[in-house]
Design a protein around this motif. Structure first.
Motif, mmCIF file in Angstrom:
data_model
loop_
_atom_site.group_PDB
_atom_site.id
_atom_site.type_symbol
_atom_site.label_atom_id
_atom_site.label_comp_id
_atom_site.label_asym_id
_atom_site.label_seq_id
_atom_site.Cartn_x
_atom_site.Cartn_y
_atom_site.Cartn_z
ATOM 1 N N ASN A 280 0.797 -1.220 0.000
ATOM 2 C CA ASN A 280 0.000 0.000 0.000
ATOM 3 C C ASN A 280 0.833 1.275 0.000
ATOM 4 O OD1 ASN A 280 -2.494 -1.590 0.330
ATOM 5 N ND2 ASN A 280 -1.607 -2.067 2.316
ATOM 6 N N PRO A 281 0.473 2.236 -0.874
ATOM 7 C CA PRO A 281 1.227 3.481 -0.995
ATOM 8 C C PRO A 281 0.636 4.624 -0.169
ATOM 9 C CG PRO A 281 -0.265 3.297 -2.830
ATOM 10 C CD PRO A 281 -0.499 2.082 -1.970
ATOM 11 N N LEU A 282 1.479 5.552 0.188
ATOM 12 C CA LEU A 282 1.072 6.786 0.849
ATOM 13 C C LEU A 282 1.794 7.934 0.149
ATOM 14 C CD1 LEU A 282 0.719 7.456 4.641
ATOM 15 C CD2 LEU A 282 2.078 9.013 3.251
ATOM 16 N N ILE A 283 1.051 8.977 -0.201
ATOM 17 C CA ILE A 283 1.595 10.134 -0.914
ATOM 18 C C ILE A 283 1.591 11.347 0.024
ATOM 19 C CG2 ILE A 283 1.247 11.744 -2.831
ATOM 20 C CD1 ILE A 283 -0.083 9.420 -4.354
ATOM 21 N N VAL A 284 2.731 11.995 0.160
ATOM 22 C CA VAL A 284 2.844 13.237 0.923
ATOM 23 C C VAL A 284 3.029 14.369 -0.075
ATOM 24 C CG1 VAL A 284 4.100 14.496 2.708
ATOM 25 C CG2 VAL A 284 3.872 11.990 2.857
ATOM 26 N N ARG A 285 1.997 15.200 -0.243
ATOM 27 C CA ARG A 285 2.086 16.305 -1.192
ATOM 28 C C ARG A 285 2.914 17.460 -0.604
ATOM 29 N NH1 ARG A 285 -2.496 18.888 -3.142
ATOM 30 N NH2 ARG A 285 -1.554 19.018 -5.225
ATOM 31 N N GLU A 286 3.271 18.383 -1.471
ATOM 32 C CA GLU A 286 4.119 19.501 -1.069
ATOM 33 C C GLU A 286 3.471 20.348 0.015
ATOM 34 O OE1 GLU A 286 6.313 23.430 -3.091
ATOM 35 O OE2 GLU A 286 5.085 22.072 -4.316
ATOM 36 N N ASP A 287 2.139 20.435 0.006
ATOM 37 C CA ASP A 287 1.449 21.299 0.960
ATOM 38 C C ASP A 287 1.014 20.554 2.222
ATOM 39 O OD1 ASP A 287 -0.570 19.713 -0.060
ATOM 40 O OD2 ASP A 287 -2.040 21.356 -0.139
ATOM 41 N N ALA A 288 1.455 19.322 2.424
ATOM 42 C CA ALA A 288 1.006 18.529 3.567
ATOM 43 C C ALA A 288 1.501 19.115 4.886
ATOM 44 C CB ALA A 288 1.500 17.095 3.428
ATOM 45 N N ASP A 289 0.725 18.891 5.944
ATOM 46 C CA ASP A 289 1.179 19.186 7.302
ATOM 47 C C ASP A 289 2.216 18.120 7.664
ATOM 48 O OD1 ASP A 289 1.428 19.783 10.025
ATOM 49 O OD2 ASP A 289 -0.301 18.540 10.529
ATOM 50 N N MET A 308 -0.452 -6.182 8.858
ATOM 51 C CA MET A 308 -1.805 -5.734 8.560
ATOM 52 C C MET A 308 -1.920 -5.563 7.059
ATOM 53 S SD MET A 308 -3.798 -2.401 10.120
ATOM 54 C CE MET A 308 -2.584 -1.209 9.546
ATOM 55 N N CYS A 309 -2.985 -6.096 6.480
ATOM 56 C CA CYS A 309 -3.097 -6.087 5.021
ATOM 57 C C CYS A 309 -3.166 -4.676 4.460
ATOM 58 C CB CYS A 309 -4.310 -6.899 4.586
ATOM 59 S SG CYS A 309 -5.870 -6.331 5.291
ATOM 60 N N ILE A 310 -3.664 -3.716 5.232
ATOM 61 C CA ILE A 310 -3.805 -2.353 4.723
ATOM 62 C C ILE A 310 -2.693 -1.425 5.212
ATOM 63 C CG2 ILE A 310 -6.301 -2.506 4.383
ATOM 64 C CD1 ILE A 310 -6.687 -1.055 7.041
ATOM 65 N N HIS A 311 -1.668 -1.982 5.842
ATOM 66 C CA HIS A 311 -0.622 -1.086 6.342
ATOM 67 C C HIS A 311 0.219 -0.549 5.177
ATOM 68 C CE1 HIS A 311 3.598 -2.880 6.584
ATOM 69 N NE2 HIS A 311 2.942 -3.788 5.889
ATOM 70 N N VAL A 312 0.795 0.616 5.394
ATOM 71 C CA VAL A 312 1.567 1.310 4.361
ATOM 72 C C VAL A 312 2.989 0.756 4.309
ATOM 73 C CG1 VAL A 312 2.670 3.518 3.831
ATOM 74 C CG2 VAL A 312 0.223 3.426 4.339
ATOM 75 N N VAL A 461 -7.632 10.213 2.898
ATOM 76 C CA VAL A 461 -7.041 11.541 2.791
ATOM 77 C C VAL A 461 -6.778 12.059 4.197
ATOM 78 C CG1 VAL A 461 -7.382 13.922 2.043
ATOM 79 C CG2 VAL A 461 -8.128 12.026 0.575
ATOM 80 N N ASN A 462 -5.516 12.381 4.453
ATOM 81 C CA ASN A 462 -5.066 12.849 5.763
ATOM 82 C C ASN A 462 -5.345 11.828 6.868
ATOM 83 O OD1 ASN A 462 -4.055 15.210 4.657
ATOM 84 N ND2 ASN A 462 -5.947 16.347 4.999
ATOM 85 N N ASP A 463 -5.244 10.573 6.512
ATOM 86 C CA ASP A 463 -5.270 9.457 7.451
ATOM 87 C C ASP A 463 -4.541 8.310 6.772
ATOM 88 O OD1 ASP A 463 -6.618 8.370 10.096
ATOM 89 O OD2 ASP A 463 -6.810 6.795 8.578
ATOM 90 N N GLY A 464 -3.912 7.461 7.566
ATOM 91 C CA GLY A 464 -3.127 6.399 6.960
ATOM 92 C C GLY A 464 -3.945 5.269 6.385
ATOM 93 N N ALA A 465 -4.824 4.679 7.204
ATOM 94 C CA ALA A 465 -5.615 3.531 6.754
ATOM 95 C C ALA A 465 -6.920 3.380 7.518
ATOM 96 C CB ALA A 465 -4.793 2.246 6.897
ATOM 97 N N ALA A 466 -6.964 3.867 8.749
ATOM 98 C CA ALA A 466 -8.078 3.551 9.630
ATOM 99 C C ALA A 466 -9.383 4.234 9.247
ATOM 100 C CB ALA A 466 -7.719 3.915 11.071
ATOM 101 N N ALA A 467 -9.311 5.423 8.627
ATOM 102 C CA ALA A 467 -10.545 6.170 8.359
ATOM 103 C C ALA A 467 -11.489 5.385 7.463
ATOM 104 C CB ALA A 467 -10.204 7.520 7.732
#
Length: 538
Positions: A280-289, A308-312, A461-467
């Motif tokens: 699973n991928p996670l993208i951090v955009r330029e404007d991210a906190d 965990m199957c959905i972990h990054v 969006v703005n959460d890793g996997a749990a939302a």
């Protein structure tokens, strides 16, 4: 990296290695009695004893089943299912809500069992309790809406009345893995039962006691004794026999095994839902906190020690914020506490088995040998326990490294810089998996637009996997090699039903009336079809 260490005494609240003090041999015998076995014939299959991850001490011998036990369990569940399906849905819901209340009241017991069998931290074990309680409430309250009969327009408006019904499939077979023995073991059972089915579950050899404890709790809540059967044993023996005997299969596990399950079910024209692997991928955009994104990445990567199957496992960071994000992620990771205590003082627990430890170690060592850099972690911690491995952040990972594309399923995450959103989407969509993804950005509208471009069953969006996973009213599942079908939401219960159409014809059957020629009937019907077109019917 901070750690908790106690190499001279068992964890608090335990006795005899990592075994919880309150777990007696008598209780284990009571739970094991729920394993369906044909006691009229001698068994050649020996009991299986898993090892506790915290210290590799034996847990408890659990009976193993033979194929004939599986067939008998399915037959017993089928007999009970016919009676259960006639029970009003509201009554089924009352039993599930009673289970909900008992689960919350007795949660410390099952938290101990989950930790004992999996080695995870207590907070991560509690997440399973919270998820199952939410599933129980949701389907107990919403099943009637999800399964309600639906009126549709018939062949001849006014003469044909058509209703679509949701009828139970019969007996559902559920094969769930060790990494979430309560959530994945029971979260799929509840909607299957509420839909009117019987269930036969295969207990994973590593975590059978959690499932058996839960079966006893549902019995106390009022579930009929034979309706939910549990069989135990290895996949090639018990799992294959289960797929060959039931009316529908729900499988959660590896992609390789999922293909085998799908092929076996297809030979019998048996339906199946499959939640499989992910990278699973996670993208951090330029404007991210940046602090928020780093903290969220650590949670998404290291929850349940990465098992965990959905972990990054892949993090793509905009090149302009790469250094700042990298440094913050290392800082957050360094603060994580490892330990084997039966309380909430540890952030991460152990890996589950020597095989998992070997797999994680092999990925990291291969990456380092081929030029990757370990920013933090990257080593086992036998001083904490035989299967502990530090949460690990890598950079400089390249395609020839195993960790780049293959699922690690452990506490390892790799960082990659990118220049544009289009590049980030292309990188995230690499490979054949498509289970879960994440985007971090202050511009949530743009992040949502990018989310629609990702080949992933869920995007946070703005959460890793749990939302997404915790939003029980929304379906969850994978694309590509990550599986078929969905759990949660309406589909999470409807998949356990067949769609039956009931058409009631009034006045006369369809076709030429008695004495009328086919030609005259065709001409009359053609005029009616033209009229319906003109009137915009359908």
């Amino acid at each position: 990296m901070s750690t908790e260490q106690d190499t001279t005494a068992p964890p608090p609240g335990t006795a005899g290695g990592s075994r919880p003090r309150w777990v007696t041999d008598g209780l284990i015998d009571q739970w094991c009695a729920w394993v369906h076995r044909d006691e009229t014939r001698p068994h050649a299959v020996e009991p299986r004893t898993a090892l506790a991850p915290f210290d590799l001490s034996p847990i408890a011998p659990v009976p193993s089943c033979a194929p004939r036990d599986v067939s008998a369990a399915v037959a017993a569940a089928s007999a009970a299912q016919h009676r259960w399906a006639r029970l009003p849905l509201a009554r089924r819901g009352e039993i599930v809500l009673a289970f909900h209340d008992l689960l919350l009241t007795r949660q410390d017991q099952v938290l101990d069992l989950i930790q004992w069998e999996t080695g995870k931290s207590r907070y991560h074990a509690w997440m399973e309790v919270a998820q199952v309680a939410t599933i129980a409430r949701h389907y107990a309250r919403r099943a009637a809406r999800h399964l309600a009969p639906r009126r549709v327009r018939g062949m001849v408006p006014g003469l044909t009345r058509v209703t679509q019904l949701r009828v139970p499939r019969g007996v559902v077979g559920i094969v769930s893995p060790w990494n979430y023995p309560l959530y994945l073991g029971v979260g799929d059972v509840l909607p299957a039962l509420l839909a009117g089915n019987g269930v036969v579950s295969q207990a994973d050899p590593q975590t059978p006691l959690t499932l058996l404890w839960t079966r006893a709790l549902l019995d106390e809540a009022g579930l009929p004794t034979d309706l939910w059967q549990i069989v135990a044993g290895d996949g090639p023996t018990v799992g294959n026999a289960l797929v060959d005997a039931v009316d529908y299969v729900c499988f959660t596990g590896s992609t390789a095994t999922g293909r085998t399950v799908a092929e076996r079910a297809a030979r019998r024209l048996t339906g199946a839902s499959l939640e499989l692997g992910g990278k699973n991928p996670l993208i951090v955009r330029e404007d991210a906190d940046i602090p928020g994104a780093a903290a969220g990445t650590a949670v998404a990567a290291f929850t349940n020690t990465g098992q965990m199957c959905i972990h990054v496992e892949r993090v793509y960071v905009h090149e302009k914020v790469y250094d700042a994000f990298r440094d913050e992620l290392v800082r957050v990771t360094e603060s994580l506490r490892l330990g084997s205590s039966y309380d909430y003082d540890s952030d991460l627990g152990s890996l589950v088995s020597a095989a998992r430890l070997a797999g994680v170690t092999a990925h990291v060592e291969d990456a380092v040998a081929k030029g990757a850099k370990v920013l933090i972690g990257g080593r086992a911690r036998p001083d904490l326990g035989p299967l502990f491995y530090e949460p690990t952040v890598l950079e400089g990972v390249t395609p020839e490294m195993d960790v780049c594309a293959a699922e690690t399923f452990g506490p390892v995450v790799s960082l990659y810089p990118y220049a544009t959103d289009d590049e980030a989407v292309a990188l995230a969509n690499r490979g054949t998996y498509g289970l879960s993804a994440s985007i971090w950005s202050k511009d949530t509208r743009e992040a949502a637009r990018l989310a629609a471009l990702l080949r992933s069953g869920s995007v946070n969006v703005n959460d890793g996997a749990a939302a997404a996973a915790g939003s029980i009213e929304a379906e969850m599942g994978g694309m590509g090699d990550s599986g078929l079908g969905r759990r949660h939401g309406a589909e999470g219960i409807r998949k356990y039903t067949e769609n039956q159409t009931v058409a009631v014809q009034r006045l006369m059957p369809l076709g030429p009336p008695l004495g009328q020629s086919a030609l005259k009937f065709v001409r009359t019907t053609n005029r009616q079809l033209a009229l319906l077109r003109k009137l915009r019917v359908r």
